[in-house]
Design a protein around this motif. Structure first.
Motif, PDB file in Angstrom:
ATOM      1  N   TRP A 212       0.589  -1.268   0.092  1.00 16.87           N
ATOM      2  CA  TRP A 212      -0.043  -0.165   0.113  1.00 16.87           C
ATOM      3  C   TRP A 212       0.810   1.125   0.030  1.00 16.87           C
ATOM      4  N   PHE A 213       1.897   1.226   0.856  1.00 20.12           N
ATOM      5  CA  PHE A 213       2.758   2.400   0.932  1.00 20.12           C
ATOM      6  C   PHE A 213       4.166   2.145   0.954  1.00 20.12           C
ATOM      7  N   PRO A 214       4.673   1.897  -0.477  1.00 19.53           N
ATOM      8  CA  PRO A 214       5.929   1.299  -0.742  1.00 19.53           C
ATOM      9  C   PRO A 214       7.072   2.116  -0.336  1.00 19.53           C
ATOM     10  N   ASP A 215       6.936   3.416   0.031  1.00 24.11           N
ATOM     11  CA  ASP A 215       7.955   4.627   0.567  1.00 24.11           C
ATOM     12  C   ASP A 215       7.967   4.725   1.963  1.00 24.11           C
ATOM     13  N   GLU A 216       7.159   4.012   2.735  1.00 30.49           N
ATOM     14  CA  GLU A 216       7.016   3.956   4.219  1.00 30.49           C
ATOM     15  C   GLU A 216       7.904   3.004   4.829  1.00 30.49           C
ATOM     16  N   LYS A 217       9.205   3.677   5.308  1.00 37.10           N
ATOM     17  CA  LYS A 217      10.359   2.676   5.785  1.00 37.10           C
ATOM     18  C   LYS A 217       9.923   2.032   7.053  1.00 37.10           C
ATOM     19  N   TRP A 218       9.009   2.600   7.750  1.00 36.28           N
ATOM     20  CA  TRP A 218       8.802   2.305   9.108  1.00 36.28           C
ATOM     21  C   TRP A 218       8.334   0.471   9.067  1.00 36.28           C
ATOM     22  N   LYS A 245      17.138  -1.969  -1.242  1.00 37.85           N
ATOM     23  CA  LYS A 245      16.827  -1.578  -2.632  1.00 37.85           C
ATOM     24  C   LYS A 245      16.104  -0.417  -2.488  1.00 37.85           C
ATOM     25  N   ARG A 246      14.946  -0.080  -1.630  1.00 40.98           N
ATOM     26  CA  ARG A 246      14.383   1.088  -1.637  1.00 40.98           C
ATOM     27  C   ARG A 246      14.920   2.132  -0.837  1.00 40.98           C
ATOM     28  N   PHE A 247      15.723   1.736   0.030  1.00 42.17           N
ATOM     29  CA  PHE A 247      16.323   2.920   0.934  1.00 42.17           C
ATOM     30  C   PHE A 247      17.776   2.600   0.919  1.00 42.17           C
ATOM     31  N   TYR A 248      18.307   2.542   0.004  1.00 43.32           N
ATOM     32  CA  TYR A 248      19.859   2.077  -0.033  1.00 43.32           C
ATOM     33  C   TYR A 248      20.610   3.083   0.445  1.00 43.32           C
ATOM     34  N   THR A 249      20.301   4.595   0.665  1.00 36.26           N
ATOM     35  CA  THR A 249      21.018   5.664   0.869  1.00 36.26           C
ATOM     36  C   THR A 249      20.902   5.604   2.685  1.00 36.26           C
ATOM     37  N   ASP A 250      19.972   4.772   3.149  1.00 36.97           N
ATOM     38  CA  ASP A 250      19.659   4.906   4.690  1.00 36.97           C
ATOM     39  C   ASP A 250      20.511   4.245   5.609  1.00 36.97           C
ATOM     40  N   SER A 251      21.309   4.946   6.239  1.00 36.94           N
ATOM     41  CA  SER A 251      22.439   4.033   6.944  1.00 36.94           C
ATOM     42  C   SER A 251      21.820   3.026   8.004  1.00 36.94           C
ATOM     43  N   HIS A 252      20.527   3.139   8.434  1.00 39.20           N
ATOM     44  CA  HIS A 252      19.984   2.208   9.557  1.00 39.20           C
ATOM     45  C   HIS A 252      19.991   0.696   8.772  1.00 39.20           C
TER      46      HIS A 252
END
Length: 411
Positions: A212-218, A245-252
């Motif tokens: 539903w919300f592919p950009d919601e990383k939580w 893949k979706r948040f490849y720049t996120d250090s977490h």
């Protein structure tokens, strides 16, 4: 047992035994229990007060909640609202805290969900949806399943269910959970005998939430927390792949991947994650910190010294670097050099003399001819360095305490 002071561990073990005893009794005598609910709960509180006179109120109430779930889960009368009311009244009557009703409502709601009674379950659960992520996803699941029923055709197919009221409530709740970000696994205190139904619901709604919300990383973050907690390696890997893949720049997500690679003894993969972190965050200390720890495991001198130079240039505290030097020398079987470094550390940083003393005791075991003793010393050294750095570097927000087990297991 009255007058005795028991440790928390002993109390927990004895409570667990008592709980299992009651579970067995309920399974063998479910009809008798259902026919005498107030009497049964009288036995429960009597057993608690006699065996655990100093039990904290919250622990007492959690015990009663677990017993209540077992009573409802075993009974064939769960669909009888008058029966449920009798169980609720008896359980609340013997609970200690003022918010006793909340725990019982959650217990009843979860039992109704397990039985597939989603509409009545919502009456008990929906006001607690943001207390815990699994509870929230369970409420969203109830809405979702009811939304399918809203638009179910005679042939069993479903059309346009996403436009119904229940579907909108499910979506709205999932977004609200992502906004509030409640903790996960707070319900573990219930110690459900078979929590698999909650796990299935949680994972189904996390996957649906990502659709539903592919950009919601939580959804990925809370999923990873639960995967680690429940040791679900399959879902952990799946979520890490999605996150990278979706948040490849996120250090977490890169840090999570680093831990995963170490736990799976993939040093090359962990090194690749470190290199990516350094490229993306060249001015941050944490990637260097992770790289130094990895080079300790691999005892690679060139990699260690290159990262050490970068650490100095980037401003890593000098005493942290010296501690890494001590550890590196010990792991490379250069005890003489390590002892000199410990002496220098003590002189340079007299405020940490207490730590230098502990390091000397650990270092002395590295010369033991006993392989088991050496391994224990190695484990203790890596543990103490990891824990110390986690505390010292906390204010800089780049400590990473969760990978200590990985450090021990990878070697």
């Amino acid at each position: 047992m009255r007058g005795e002071q028991l440790s928390d561990a002993i109390v927990y073990d004895k409570l667990h035994v008592l709980k299992k005893d009651f579970y067995g009794y309920i399974e063998r005598n479910t009809v008798k229990v259902d026919a005498n609910i107030p009497v049964f709960y009288g036995y429960v509180i009597s057993a608690l007060e006699n065996s655990f006179p100093n039990l904290p109120d919250i622990t007492c109430d959690e015990f009663i909640d677990s017993i209540t779930f077992k009573v409802l889960d075993t009974s064939t009368n769960i669909g009888d609202f008058e029966y449920v009311k009798r169980v609720t009244a008896s359980a609340i009557r013997i609970k200690k805290k003022k918010d006793a009703e909340m725990g019982i409502n959650i217990v009843i709601g979860l039992r109704l969900v397990k039985a597939g009674d989603y509409a009545p379950a919502l009456d008990f659960l929906k006001k607690y949806a943001t207390l815990d992520s699994k509870l929230g996803t369970t409420v969203a699941y109830c809405y979702y399943i009811l939304s399918l029923r809203e638009f179910r055709n005679d042939d069993g197919s479903v059309q346009n269910h996403g436009q119904g009221k229940m579907a909108l409530l499910a979506r709205e709740l999932m977004l609200n959970l992502a906004r509030i970000q409640p903790p996960v696994n707070m319900l573990k205190r219930l110690e459900l005998e078979d929590p698999s139904f909650l796990e299935k619901i949680f994972w189904q709604m996390i996957v649906i939430g990502l659709e539903w919300f592919p950009d919601e990383k939580w959804f990925v973050e809370v999923g990873l927390k639960n995967a680690v907690f429940t040791h679900d390696t399959k879902m952990r890997k799946r979520l890490l792949d999605i996150g990278s893949k979706r948040f490849y720049t996120d250090s977490h997500f890169l840090r999570e991947m680093y831990d995963y690679k170490l736990e799976n003894r993939d040093a090359a993969g962990a090194a690749g994650v470190v290199n990516q972190l350094i490229r993306q965050y060249p001015d941050d200390l944490e990637p260097i910190y992770l790289g130094l720890k990895l080079s300790l495991i691999m005892t690679e001198k060139i990699a260690y010294h290159n990262l050490r130079k970068r650490a100095i240039m980037t401003g890593m505290p000098a005493h942290i670097i010296e501690l890494f030097d001590v550890t590196f020398d010990l792991l490379n079987h250069d005890q003489k050099k390590a002892m000199i470094r410990i002496t220098d550390f003590e002189k340079d940083f007299p405020q940490f003399q207490y730590y230098a003393t502990a390091l000397r005791y650990i270092a002395s075991d590295f010369t033991s001819g006993d392989k088991l003793q050496v391994q224990k010393a190695r484990t203790a050294l890596l543990d103490t360095i990891e824990q110390y750095c986690a505390v010292e570097l906390k204010n800089k927000k780049w400590s990473h305490a969760s990978s200590s087990d990985s450090l021990k297991e990878t070697k």
